[in-house]
Each structure stands twice: as C-alpha cells, then as structure tokens.
Design an enzyme around this catalytic site. Structure first.
Site, short mmCIF file in Angstrom:
data_model
loop_
_atom_site.label_atom_id
_atom_site.label_comp_id
_atom_site.label_asym_id
_atom_site.label_seq_id
_atom_site.Cartn_x
_atom_site.Cartn_y
_atom_site.Cartn_z
N ARG A 50 1.04 -1.06 -0.11
CA ARG A 50 -0.06 -0.14 -0.02
C ARG A 50 0.97 1.29 0.06
NH1 ARG A 50 2.39 2.02 3.67
NH2 ARG A 50 0.85 3.83 3.74
N GLY A 51 0.22 2.39 -0.14
CA GLY A 51 1.09 3.52 -0.42
C GLY A 51 0.98 3.92 -1.69
N ALA A 52 0.90 5.16 -2.40
CA ALA A 52 0.22 5.28 -3.78
C ALA A 52 1.76 4.98 -4.63
CB ALA A 52 0.12 6.81 -3.71
N ARG A 93 -7.72 -0.60 -6.52
CA ARG A 93 -7.99 0.31 -5.82
C ARG A 93 -8.22 1.72 -6.49
NH1 ARG A 93 -4.38 1.19 -0.42
NH2 ARG A 93 -6.20 2.04 0.35
N GLN A 200 -2.02 2.35 10.00
CA GLN A 200 -0.74 2.65 9.20
C GLN A 200 0.25 3.37 9.88
OE1 GLN A 200 -3.68 2.94 8.01
NE2 GLN A 200 -3.75 2.37 5.83
N ASP A 241 -2.07 10.55 -2.33
CA ASP A 241 -2.38 9.69 -3.27
C ASP A 241 -2.82 10.09 -4.48
OD1 ASP A 241 -3.03 8.52 -0.37
OD2 ASP A 241 -2.88 6.86 -1.68
N ASN A 251 -5.50 12.08 0.36
CA ASN A 251 -4.43 11.44 1.20
C ASN A 251 -5.50 10.53 2.23
OD1 ASN A 251 -1.62 10.65 2.05
ND2 ASN A 251 -1.89 11.63 3.86
N LYS A 252 -4.74 9.87 3.13
CA LYS A 252 -5.61 8.99 4.18
C LYS A 252 -6.49 9.60 4.96
CE LYS A 252 -5.20 5.48 4.56
NZ LYS A 252 -6.25 4.72 3.93
O1 MRU Z 1 -4.66 3.07 2.32
P1 MRU Z 1 -2.93 3.35 2.08
O2 MRU Z 1 -2.19 2.79 3.47
O3 MRU Z 1 -2.61 2.99 0.83
O4 MRU Z 1 -3.09 5.09 2.20
C1 MRU Z 1 -1.47 5.48 1.84
C2 MRU Z 1 -1.64 7.00 2.21
O5 MRU Z 1 -2.54 7.58 2.33
C3 MRU Z 1 -0.23 7.54 2.01
O6 MRU Z 1 -0.08 8.63 2.82
C4 MRU Z 1 -0.12 7.95 0.38
O7 MRU Z 1 -0.38 6.87 -0.42
C5 MRU Z 1 1.32 8.38 0.27
S1 MRU Z 1 2.58 7.22 0.25
C6 MRU Z 1 4.20 8.01 -0.17
#
Ligand code: MRU
Length: 349
Positions: A50-52, A93, A200, A241, A251-252
């Site tokens: 996970r993470g963009a 996603r 996270q 994201d 973002n999250k």
């Molecule tokens: O649902 P996730 O854990 O994929 O969400 C991730 C985030 O919101 C991160 O902050 C974002 O992807 C940036 S990662 C460099």
C-alpha cells in the site's frame, strides 16, 4: 539505516514479485511471493502492499507476471492480454493515481515496441517496470533533500498514515524528509498519528522510524490538536495519493482534519509527493474518486468486535485537503510554493 525492500523482482522475465506483507507488521516481517496477477491484485486490495508509489510499482510488475503466459504468442493476442491484465489491475484500488500512471506507462512502452517478437516485448516491459521502481527510489531521495531544507534542528513534526519506505521503493516521501534531515544532523521530534482504522501510523510509520533510530512518539489521531496547542509541532508533513491541477490533495482519511488543525495553530502543512502522484487531468479535488472500504475495518478491527452488530458505518479511505490549507508541495523537482494552479503547471506540467 537498514534497507527495507518493500518490493523486489526475483529472477528474469520468468521470475516473480516478492513483497513485504504490510498487514503483518509490526510484529512479523514476512515476505510473500506473487507468481500471478490475481495474487498482486489481492495484495493491493488488501493493503499487503500500500502507499501510492508502491501500488504503482507493484502493478507494473503485475503486468509482467501477466505477460509470462503470452510471451512468444502472436502480437494481437499478446496486446489483447496486456490490456486485459492492465484493466483488471486498475480495479484493485481507485484513489492513488500512481496505479493508473504506472499501468499507462507500461501500455505506452509496449506500443513503442510493436513489430518486435513478443518475448522481446515482455523482456523490455520488465525493464520498464524496473525503471519505474528505480526512478521512484531516486524521486524519494530528491523529495527528502528538498523537504529537509524546510525543517530546522530541534523542531517537532507530525505525520499521518505511512508515507515511508514501505509506501514507496525506498525512503518514502514525507518520511524521506525526516530521514534526510536526520542525515544532516537535524534532531527532530516526530509525532506519528496512529491513523484509524487500519493503523498505518502505529504499525508502519512508528516501526520504520524506530528501526531507523529516529525520535518517534506515537499518538492517537485525536491527540493531534493537543500536541499542537502544547507547542510541540512546528510542521506537518504527509504524503498524497492524488493531487489535482489546483493542488487539492487526497491522502489517508484524517489528513484534512490535521490540515485544519495545523491552520488553526499557524503551523505549516506540507505535502510530499513525486510527480507521478499529480493528476493534471482533473481540475480540483472534487473529481478525485474516494475509495470506500469494508465496514468491518471499523467494527471488527484487528480481531475483535468493537461496535454493535448491524450498526451503520461510513468508511471512506481518503479525504481531500484543499490547496489553500497546504503551505507547499514538495516533489522531486523542488518545492511548489505557494500552491497554485500556475505554480503546479510550471513545476509538473
Ligand atoms: O490506504 P493506504 O495505506 O494505501 O494509504 C496510503 C496513504 O494515504 C499515503 O499517505 C499515500 O499513499 C502516500 S505514500 C508515499
């Protein structure tokens, strides 16, 4: 800092994708082997990766896995399968644009190779996936270098979710800023929001920062206002994201609230993200698709029921912070400040 290899391609074109299963952290550091496309799809969907940026890299390698079955076949069949695989991975996603960016880049590369034997196209697409992976490493390092200039020795900083090495090829985006600042001898007190509902911040950010020997303090999401009022925070940095052409940033879930709190306390709120996270095809954040996730993440988190049976639940995975609350966006090309459509077009367009 001991390297975290979030993703690794093992072998040649007939190889496999190995990734850290992030759902098992922080108590277990386990790698899983992806040998087919459905395994990569499931890993993205379930947040094993996970993470963009990491999602984008995983999807690029996922395309390579999908092509193993058709390398050597006729061109029409090969390209048909490539488009099917990419379309399927794109359903994993919806919010992080890096997923679509990486899939588009793989398809565009394939188009340039038409006319060559399909075994060669498959091999060259693995090179492309590896290039996406390596470029992300370099972009993250550059983000860290630009961002570290915004922080001074002795400051307190807050971050939300995980924008670290686990969310990227290496270093991270927001966390790269902290890692590079530390390399420069700046002592930061880092506050990590635990980041409900999937934690996270607690499971991943606290683990990464502690492992790297940085000074990290874990707080409940609801403690952010209090640590700001107590004067412990001089800057907030998160990842993103998807960033619209006007700078609105998804973002999250919870990031928007943190940005509002930072504004109320006159604390600069920064976004750190590579140019692959910008989506200049959309004018504002209102157009960003927001993923809705399983209610059980809230009612049955981590093995225990914590809400009554049948309660209504709303569980968006992301929110959008309006550009006007963002003091600057740090990308690998530099710092965009103020965050305006023109400044973004100038740096990213
Ligand atoms: O649902 P996730 O854990 O994929 O969400 C991730 C985030 O919101 C991160 O902050 C974002 O992807 C940036 S990662 C460099």
């Amino acid at each position: 800092m001991a390297k975290i290899e979030t993703l690794q391609w093992i072998g040649a074109a007939d190889g496999r994708l190995q990734m850290i299963d992030q759902t098992r952290l922080p108590t277990e550091l386990i790698e899983i082997q992806c040998r087919d496309v459905p395994t990569v799809w499931e890993a993205i969907k379930m947040l094993r990766v996970r993470g963009a940026p990491a999602i984008g890299i995983a999807a690029a390698y996922g395309v390579c896995l999908g092509l193993q079955a058709v390398a050597g076949r006729d061109e029409a069949g090969f390209f048909h399968h490539l488009h099917e695989v990419a379309a399927y991975l794109a359903t994993s996603r919806p919010t992080a644009v890096n997923l679509f960016w990486a899939l588009d880049r793989m398809k565009a590369k394939a188009e340039t190779l038409r006319g060559k034997p399909t075994t060669e196209i498959a091999a060259r697409l693995l090179d492309e996936a590896r290039a996406i992976h390596e470029q992300d490493r370099a972009m993250c390092r550059a983000i860290g270098e630009h961002g570290a200039k915004l922080l001074a020795d002795g400051q307190g900083v807050l971050t939300h979710c995980n924008a670290g090495g686990l969310a990227t090829a290496e270093y991270g985006t927001a966390l790269a800023v902290f890692f590079i600042a530390a390399e420069q001898g700046k002592r930061l007190s880092i506050y990590a929001d635990e980041t409900r509902p999937l934690l996270q911040g607690a499971r991943l950010t606290a683990w990464e920062l502690q492992k790297a020997g940085l000074d990290v303090t874990l707080i409940c999401d609801s403690t952010a206002a209090q640590v700001m009022r107590e004067g412990r925070i001089q800057a907030v940095i998160t990842g993103a994201d998807r960033i619209a052409a006007n700078g609105d940033s998804a973002n999250k879930i919870g990031t928007y609230g943190v940005a509002v709190l930072a504004a109320a306390h006159n604390i600069p709120f920064y976004i750190a993200a590579p140019t692959s996270t910008f989506d200049l095809s959309i004018a504002t954040g209102a157009e960003i698709p927001i993923e809705q996730r399983d209610p059980r993440e809230i009612t049955h988190g981590f093995g225990r029921q914590t809400a009554p049976d049948g309660v209504k639940v709303y569980n968006p995975a992301f929110d959008v912070t309006p550009a006007k609350l963002i003091a600057a966006i740090i990308c690998e090309r530099g710092v965009i400040r103020p965050v305006t459509r023109e400044a973004i077009a100038g740096m990213v367009g």
